[in-house]
Write a protein that holds these residues in place. Structure first.
Motif, short mmCIF file in Angstrom:
data_model
loop_
_atom_site.label_atom_id
_atom_site.label_comp_id
_atom_site.label_asym_id
_atom_site.label_seq_id
_atom_site.Cartn_x
_atom_site.Cartn_y
_atom_site.Cartn_z
N GLY A 1 56.45 -58.52 -2.30
CA GLY A 1 57.63 -58.12 -2.98
C GLY A 1 57.61 -57.37 -4.21
N LEU A 2 58.61 -57.08 -5.06
CA LEU A 2 58.68 -56.23 -6.37
C LEU A 2 57.33 -56.95 -7.04
CD1 LEU A 2 62.02 -54.77 -6.64
CD2 LEU A 2 59.73 -53.66 -6.01
N ALA A 3 57.41 -58.24 -7.40
CA ALA A 3 56.63 -58.86 -8.48
C ALA A 3 55.27 -58.65 -8.19
CB ALA A 3 56.92 -60.42 -8.70
N GLY A 4 54.83 -58.80 -6.70
CA GLY A 4 53.33 -58.78 -6.36
C GLY A 4 53.13 -57.18 -6.31
N LEU A 5 54.10 -56.27 -5.81
CA LEU A 5 53.58 -55.04 -6.01
C LEU A 5 53.48 -54.33 -7.51
CD1 LEU A 5 56.04 -53.52 -3.17
CD2 LEU A 5 53.67 -53.67 -3.01
N ALA A 6 54.10 -54.97 -8.24
CA ALA A 6 54.27 -54.43 -9.57
C ALA A 6 52.71 -54.93 -10.43
CB ALA A 6 55.19 -54.78 -10.46
N CYS A 7 52.40 -56.02 -9.91
CA CYS A 7 51.01 -56.74 -10.51
C CYS A 7 50.07 -55.98 -9.89
CB CYS A 7 51.15 -58.26 -10.11
SG CYS A 7 49.52 -59.01 -10.77
N ALA A 8 50.12 -55.52 -8.47
CA ALA A 8 49.15 -55.03 -7.95
C ALA A 8 48.83 -53.39 -8.58
CB ALA A 8 49.23 -54.85 -6.37
N VAL A 9 49.95 -52.77 -8.82
CA VAL A 9 49.84 -51.51 -9.31
C VAL A 9 49.29 -51.58 -10.92
CG1 VAL A 9 51.25 -49.52 -10.30
CG2 VAL A 9 51.71 -50.53 -8.10
N GLU A 10 49.63 -52.40 -11.63
CA GLU A 10 48.97 -52.62 -12.90
C GLU A 10 47.61 -52.98 -12.78
OE1 GLU A 10 50.62 -52.44 -16.23
OE2 GLU A 10 51.64 -51.30 -15.03
N LEU A 11 47.19 -53.71 -12.06
CA LEU A 11 45.61 -54.19 -12.13
C LEU A 11 45.03 -53.03 -11.38
CD1 LEU A 11 46.13 -57.77 -10.80
CD2 LEU A 11 45.45 -57.10 -12.96
N ALA A 12 45.37 -52.26 -10.44
CA ALA A 12 44.71 -51.27 -9.76
C ALA A 12 44.37 -50.15 -10.82
CB ALA A 12 45.55 -50.78 -8.45
N ALA A 13 45.74 -49.71 -11.49
CA ALA A 13 45.56 -48.74 -12.50
C ALA A 13 44.68 -49.14 -13.67
CB ALA A 13 46.98 -48.62 -13.23
N SER A 14 44.21 -50.26 -13.89
CA SER A 14 43.12 -50.51 -14.81
C SER A 14 41.87 -50.60 -14.17
CB SER A 14 43.53 -52.10 -15.47
OG SER A 14 43.44 -53.06 -14.69
N GLY A 15 41.62 -50.42 -12.89
CA GLY A 15 40.25 -50.25 -12.34
C GLY A 15 40.08 -51.82 -11.62
N ARG A 16 40.85 -52.61 -11.76
CA ARG A 16 40.44 -53.97 -11.01
C ARG A 16 40.74 -53.64 -9.52
NH1 ARG A 16 39.99 -58.35 -14.71
NH2 ARG A 16 39.86 -57.17 -16.87
N ARG A 17 39.76 -54.61 -9.03
CA ARG A 17 39.78 -54.66 -7.51
C ARG A 17 40.72 -55.52 -6.97
NH1 ARG A 17 34.32 -57.18 -3.98
NH2 ARG A 17 35.35 -56.54 -2.01
N VAL A 18 41.72 -55.26 -6.37
CA VAL A 18 42.73 -56.07 -5.55
C VAL A 18 42.89 -55.98 -4.16
CG1 VAL A 18 45.37 -56.18 -5.51
CG2 VAL A 18 44.08 -55.28 -7.84
N THR A 19 43.49 -57.52 -3.78
CA THR A 19 43.73 -57.68 -2.38
C THR A 19 45.12 -58.17 -2.27
OG1 THR A 19 41.36 -57.64 -1.43
CG2 THR A 19 43.27 -58.61 -0.16
N LEU A 20 46.12 -57.57 -1.42
CA LEU A 20 47.45 -58.10 -1.41
C LEU A 20 47.61 -58.59 -0.17
CD1 LEU A 20 50.13 -57.75 -2.92
CD2 LEU A 20 50.44 -55.40 -1.93
N HIS A 21 48.36 -59.90 -0.07
CA HIS A 21 48.52 -60.54 1.05
C HIS A 21 49.91 -60.86 1.38
CE1 HIS A 21 44.23 -61.74 1.06
NE2 HIS A 21 44.31 -61.75 -0.17
N GLU A 22 50.55 -60.51 2.32
CA GLU A 22 51.94 -60.72 2.81
C GLU A 22 52.18 -61.52 3.84
OE1 GLU A 22 55.79 -61.05 3.09
OE2 GLU A 22 54.88 -60.11 0.99
N ALA A 23 53.23 -62.54 3.79
CA ALA A 23 53.35 -63.21 4.96
C ALA A 23 54.18 -62.34 6.04
CB ALA A 23 54.12 -64.40 4.73
N ALA A 24 55.15 -61.54 5.57
CA ALA A 24 55.85 -60.91 6.61
C ALA A 24 55.15 -59.81 7.11
CB ALA A 24 57.33 -60.73 5.57
N GLY A 25 55.78 -58.99 7.93
CA GLY A 25 55.36 -57.75 8.64
C GLY A 25 55.48 -56.45 7.87
N GLN A 26 56.11 -56.74 6.72
CA GLN A 26 56.43 -55.42 5.77
C GLN A 26 56.43 -55.94 4.38
OE1 GLN A 26 58.97 -56.59 8.10
NE2 GLN A 26 59.90 -57.83 6.02
N ALA A 27 56.44 -55.01 3.45
CA ALA A 27 56.50 -55.29 2.18
C ALA A 27 58.03 -55.35 1.69
CB ALA A 27 55.88 -54.13 1.15
N GLY A 28 58.26 -55.54 0.42
CA GLY A 28 59.58 -55.28 -0.24
C GLY A 28 60.45 -56.68 -0.51
#
Length: 416
Positions: A12-39
């Motif tokens: 969702g937005l919280a997870g995406l915002a977190c992933a974007v911040e971490l990836a922007a800082s060069g961190r390695r990120v894996t995102l897991h979503e239970a549904a078939g789509q994000a948001g």
């Protein structure tokens, strides 16, 4: 030595915002979503009945939503939002046909101009919200703002319900103040409205984020439901997904960006808000666009509360809508269309094709008791797990801004 991974649970937005911040800082990120789509609760889809792209719910962003706008700027999504030339909020009273426009101006001077105020209100009526923060954490909005007054019926009530998704008699006064002090008290730039354009919420918040993350080699798994956590010696050591267990390295981190109820199931003993509020949305496809309508308009005196125009689709939102959740969709369609027909001054027009969307758990109910149950981002006794979500203690109600803020806060904690 491989770089540690941060596993973000929930896209969702919280997870995406977190992933974007971490990836922007060069961190390695894996995102897991239970549904078939994000948001999550902020996404778009093509509706076959209307043959149009619609949002699962209507959302309004304001200029004061700095965290959400910064997120959009980073992923390149702001261009998918639209904003009117003038900072104003149009309203229409369905009971008597009266219309007006609220025009927050620079400083407090705008309240002295009758043309910028709600009809039937006096300038001193607008000073009452300044007392919201002085009534204690358990104060309710209706304890402070008179809802049976002209300004109460025509402004404080619709704003409270739409901002907090909670009736004023139950809603937290401090949470309403947290929004008012960032918007109405900050002048026109803070009050500038932004709404989704033709590509919908997904075109602004979701699709650009996914593309941005993939361009930075972030791994994204859909249909990846987390069923449990293995915890040993004060840290999460494994994630039990529906596809099988995943062991964590000694420096790996976990961000739980899931609904409050899911977090409570995964972390027994976690205190979370218990009650939720419903939101009802109805999307009507008209035979032709109605360009005379503003992009959005607040409605009082009926059931419909806000109306959004996108092409030939008119979308209506009703917040704090628990009382409507068990009503048949066919009946809701007729009730809400009657309000739109009154606005359009076409009372005998037949109801066009309509999609009713009921969000029974659209966000935590913003009551004082629920607000007191919101946890912080960190979980006591777990040194490699943090929480994200609009239900955590962001100081804001369950909004897009609150969700994005929580994700960005979680990212900062991961980096420390």
């Amino acid at each position: 030595m491989p770089q540690p991974i941060t596993h973000i649970i929930g896209a969702g937005l919280a997870g995406l915002a977190c992933a974007v911040e971490l990836a922007a800082s060069g961190r390695r990120v894996t995102l897991h979503e239970a549904a078939g789509q994000a948001g999550g609760r902020c996404r778009s889809f093509h509706d076959p009945l209307l043959d149009r792209l619609i949002d699962n719910g209507n959302h309004l962003l304001l200029g004061a939503n700095h965290h959400a706008l910064a997120y959009l700027d980073r992923i390149g999504g702001r261009a998918a939002l639209e904003s009117p030339d003038r900072v104003e909020m149009p309203f229409h009273d369905l009971a008597n046909g009266e219309s007006w426009v609220l025009r927050p101006g620079d400083g407090p001077g705008w309240i002295f101009n009758p043309a910028s105020r709600v009809p039937g209100t006096r300038w001193w009526d607008y000073l009452r919200p300044l007392t919201l923060p002085f009534h204690g954490q358990r104060a309710r909005v209706a304890d402070v703002l008179a809802m049976d007054s002209p300004i109460g019926r025509r402004l404080w009530h619709p704003l409270t319900v739409s901002i907090l998704n909670t009736a004023p008699a139950d809603a937290s006064a401090p949470l309403l103040w947290s929004v008012f002090r960032r918007t109405l008290l900050k002048g026109p730039a803070a009050c500038r409205p932004y709404i989704a354009g033709p590509s919908g919420l997904s075109g602004a918040f979701i699709d650009p984020a996914l593309a941005w993350l993939r361009a930075r080699d972030v791994t994204i798994h859909f249909g990846h439901r987390l069923r449990g956590l293995t915890i040993q010696d004060g840290r999460v050591t494994a994630l039990d997904f529906s596809a099988g267990p995943l062991g964590l390295g000694p420096e790996d981190r976990v961000v739980l960006a899931v609904p409050a109820s899911t977090a409570a199931e995964l972390l027994p003993g976690l205190t979370v808000p218990l009650d939720h509020g419903a939101i009802l949305n109805a999307h009507f496809r008209l035979p032709a666009p109605v360009p005379s309508l503003p992009p959005f308009i607040g409605l009082v005196g009926g059931v419909a509360e806000w109306l959004f125009r996108r092409g030939d689709v008119l979308s209506v939102t009703v917040s704090a809508a628990d009382r409507w959740m068990d009503q048949p969709s066919d009946e809701l369609r007729e009730i809400l269309w009657a309000d739109i027909a009154r606005l359009l001054q076409t009372p005998n027009a037949p109801c066009p094709p309509c999609r009713i969307i009921k969000e029974r758990r659209a966000g935590f109910a913003a009551t004082p008791a629920n607000a007191a149950r919101r946890p912080g981002s960190q979980v006591k006794g777990l040194n490699n797990l943090v929480l994200a979500g609009d239900w955590t203690d962001t100081g804001l109600p369950a909004t897009i801004e609150g969700a994005v803020l929580s994700g960005q806060r979680a990212a900062r904690l991961v980096r420390t």
